[in-house]
Design an enzyme around this catalytic site. Structure first.
Site, PDB file in Angstrom:
ATOM      1  N   TYR A   1      84.441 113.062 -40.541  1.00 34.57           N
ATOM      2  CA  TYR A   1      85.863 112.955 -40.246  1.00 34.57           C
ATOM      3  C   TYR A   1      86.711 113.270 -41.481  1.00 34.57           C
ATOM      4  O   TYR A   1      87.142 114.407 -41.662  1.00 34.57           O
ATOM      5  CB  TYR A   1      86.230 111.571 -39.668  1.00 34.57           C
TER       6      TYR A   1
ATOM      7  N   GLU B   1     100.162 119.018 -19.432  1.00 36.45           N
ATOM      8  CA  GLU B   1      99.279 118.351 -18.498  1.00 36.45           C
ATOM      9  C   GLU B   1      99.105 119.157 -17.213  1.00 36.45           C
ATOM     10  O   GLU B   1      99.972 119.931 -16.842  1.00 36.45           O
ATOM     11  CB  GLU B   1      99.820 116.952 -18.159  1.00 36.45           C
TER      12      GLU B   1
END
Length: 395
Positions: free
Chosen positions: A234, A74
């Site tokens: 997908y 992050e």
């Protein structure tokens, strides 16, 4: 600084520290309200800062009283610029865990790298000795391979033919047609390298070699199947090939853990609003219709509800753990109910910009999307001056 949402496509460029904190607290409160889960006591979550990974860390800690190590990649804050939401989520989680007297440490870095694996192993040896549960919930679009040095980039493409269908811009509600060109073989290989099971297997091999997995340790990775409506882009597309590889890897990991009576599972989860799913064409329209149907049937779950049910009704209830004919745990069972899918399919046929307001739950989609970044949560004063420079205690 006053922090407001700034959008670019399917991502938000800002995150609200107090909003992310509230989002984490809400999930913790939900887990506490559901009672104790007789689960693992020492848990490693790889991909621990958002979505299903964050929900897994919260459920482990506040449902089972587990010590947790979270791994994520992050962006920390800088003066005048907010951190990524996962940074604020993790800071809030550690703060709440420490308040509750729970061990919680985090490692921020590239989970695909050998260096981060080594750092985590040393932390386990020093602090916990061994791990009972490893959750693998990475959702990165890019992987620098630690052995070859090759940078692999995943793609969202169909295989074999152009795919055309409806999609929605969830910011505007505009429903339009989209066509996606098919992939080539290299696209498939790259997507499998990023999103398949190789890195999961590398993590487990490294942990096993270092003798930091307890006898009977379990590891769980997350996957998705979805309906025929989305399968071309997908499950039968490049991502689907990666998920096939991930699911096959569970069997090879289980074989490798036989000496310690370990087991690997793939949990097939429900379609939900995440940063990753928002990037996939067609999926936002499907989710907005699915939300409408599942909420009307009182079947709707977010990430935290899904993972609480996974732990409480699958992983830690009885043995052997219930799986489908391919060895997968199916916590997408409510989404895939025939009555739910039949209604979504009927709504799909009449979905337009004009009708979606009534037949879909675009508002719920937008709210969930904003919540990912700490916006739109009750109890947060978004007009207040906020300090963006939030630290994570263990980093």
């Amino acid at each position: 600084m006053i922090i407001e949402p700034r959008m670019r496509g399917f991502i938000c460029l800002t995150a609200h520290p107090k909003g992310c904190q509230q989002n984490v607290k809400n999930q913790i409160d939900y887990i506490k309200s559901k009672g104790t889960i007789a689960g693992a006591k020492k848990v490693l979550v790889i991909g621990a800062s958002t979505g299903f990974g964050l929900a897994s860390r919260i459920t482990s800690a506040f449902g089972s009283g587990a010590s947790t190590i979270g791994v994520f990649f992050e962006k920390p804050p800088t003066e005048g610029k907010t951190a990524s939401p996962g940074w604020y989520n993790s800071a809030a989680f550690e703060q709440e865990a420490h308040k509750a007297g729970l061990y919680a440490k985090s490692v921020n870095g590239d989970a695909f790298s050998n260096e981060i694996k080594e750092q985590v192993i040393e932390m386990i040896k020093a602090d916990l000795g061994q791990i009972d549960l490893v959750i693998y919930s990475l959702a990165s679009p890019v992987r620098l391979h630690p052995t070859s040095g090759v940078v692999h980039r995943s793609v969202l493409k169909p295989i074999g033919a152009v795919y055309s269908n409806k999609t929605v811009d969830f910011h505007t509600g505009n429903v339009s047609n989209i066509s996606i060109d098919p992939c080539n073989e290299e696209d498939i290989q790259n997507t499998v390298a990023v999103m398949g099971g190789e890195d999961w297997s590398m993590w487990i091999d490294a942990l096993k070699k270092a003798d930091v997995l307890s006898n009977g340790a379990m590891t769980v990775a997350y996957s998705y199947i979805g309906p025929s409506l989305t399968e071309a882009v997908y499950r039968k597309g490049t991502i689907g090939r990666a998920k096939d590889h991930l699911e096959a890897t569970a069997f090879s990991i289980t074989e490798s853990l036989k000496k310690i009576n370990g087991k690997a599972y793939v949990s097939v989860n429900k379609a939900l609003v995440t940063q990753a799913s928002s990037a996939i064409p067609v999926i936002p329209l499907y989710i907005s219709l699915l939300y409408k149907v599942m909420k009307e049937k009182k079947l709707h779950e977010g990430c935290i509800e899904q993972i609480q049910r996974l732990y409480n009704e699958r992983l830690y209830t009885s043995y052997p753990i219930a799986t489908d004919d391919k060895g997968r745990i199916r916590i997408d069972d409510w989404e895939m109910r025939t009555d739910v899918q039949d209604e979504v399919s009927d709504l799909w046929k009449i979905a337009t910009t004009e009708t979606l307001v009534e037949i879909g739950d675009l508002y719920g989609y937008k709210q969930d999307f904003l919540n990912l970044f700490g916006f739109g949560l009750e109890g947060v004063n978004y007009q207040a001056d906020e300090d963006e420079m939030v630290k994570i205690a263990s980093i």
